[in-house]
Design a protein around this motif. Sequence first.
Motif, short mmCIF file in Angstrom:
data_model
loop_
_atom_site.label_atom_id
_atom_site.label_comp_id
_atom_site.label_asym_id
_atom_site.label_seq_id
_atom_site.Cartn_x
_atom_site.Cartn_y
_atom_site.Cartn_z
N ARG A 57 33.08 17.51 9.14
CA ARG A 57 32.17 17.68 10.27
C ARG A 57 31.40 18.98 10.06
O ARG A 57 31.90 19.90 9.43
CB ARG A 57 32.93 17.75 11.60
N SER A 61 29.03 17.32 14.41
CA SER A 61 28.39 16.11 13.90
C SER A 61 29.38 14.97 13.90
O SER A 61 30.59 15.17 14.14
CB SER A 61 27.89 16.36 12.47
N HIS A 62 28.90 13.79 13.62
CA HIS A 62 29.83 12.68 13.44
C HIS A 62 30.76 12.99 12.27
O HIS A 62 30.41 13.78 11.36
CB HIS A 62 29.08 11.37 13.20
N SER A 63 31.92 12.40 12.26
CA SER A 63 32.88 12.61 11.18
C SER A 63 32.50 11.76 9.98
O SER A 63 32.18 10.58 10.12
CB SER A 63 34.29 12.24 11.67
N SER A 77 37.93 14.09 5.60
CA SER A 77 36.96 13.94 6.68
C SER A 77 36.25 15.27 6.90
O SER A 77 36.88 16.34 6.89
CB SER A 77 37.64 13.50 7.98
N TRP A 130 22.81 17.25 4.82
CA TRP A 130 22.49 16.76 6.16
C TRP A 130 21.05 17.14 6.52
O TRP A 130 20.43 17.98 5.86
CB TRP A 130 23.46 17.32 7.20
N THR A 152 22.28 15.91 12.03
CA THR A 152 22.35 14.45 11.86
C THR A 152 22.29 14.11 10.38
O THR A 152 22.01 14.95 9.53
CB THR A 152 21.19 13.75 12.59
#
Length: 275
Positions: free
Chosen positions: A73, A87-89, A71, A23, A8
């Motif tokens: 991840r 993970s979110h992009s 982008s 992260w 996250t």
Amino acid sequence: MNRPPAITQLRGTGDIGTLTLDWKPVSWATVVDHYAVHVAEPGSTTYTLLGKTVYPHFVHRGLGFAGVTRSYRVVTVDAAGNRSQASHSLAAANKTSVTLSGQPIARVGVYDGKGSELALSPRGYADYPVRFPSDVDYTYGTSVPSADWSYLFPGPADKWAGSKNHTVTFRFDLIAPPEQDLDLALWLIDSHASIPGSAVLSVNGTEVGRLAFANGATKGSTVADSTYPGSPLKPSYLETPLPKALFRTGQNVIELVKDEGSWIAYDAFGIYARK
């Protein structure tokens, strides 16, 4: 299959030629083998593996000098080889260099990953005390890079340069005070691997701040080219704003005082106006 938890708080910080990802790591209860970092280039929805790391930190290098949004991840891979959900992009961009976005006012050297056009290059550093007994004092438009600007800027940790502080003075003229802040672009082909140190930056006698230099590979004292395949050098790029209020009509003086650490090896040094 038991998936490990996803990471996250993925975030990215762009710089010249690089983008740093950080992260929040998964909890210690998960035995992590590595984190897999994936990237999608602009206009693509396909993610490819960029690299692996055991730390919650990854630097995407070699991105060039024009800002591009990509982008990213990250996937957690545990010791059994199980993979988490991605993970979110994150969309993040490296910075555009002022050497592309700005207008050059005065500079020495060519921003090309090489230092061969500068004095004493590629391996004449031991002659610095004789060639530059009062350090470098360079006037744009009059001085000559190959004679008047040393390829290495030594520091107090360098016995070959007298184990003392050293100063670089860079002089240039303005026909009028700038309407916007100016920018300093200080590119290096290499620096000392463990103690590159820092230097105090001043404009017309007013201290602006301290520039900290990134660790290099230590080969730049004898090698002048960081661009060929397999080059042992480790370039770095430092660009910083200079307040417009410090400049004046006529001659202006930029000074760097190397009062900490060892040498840095120049690619180029320049002052840029904002377009």
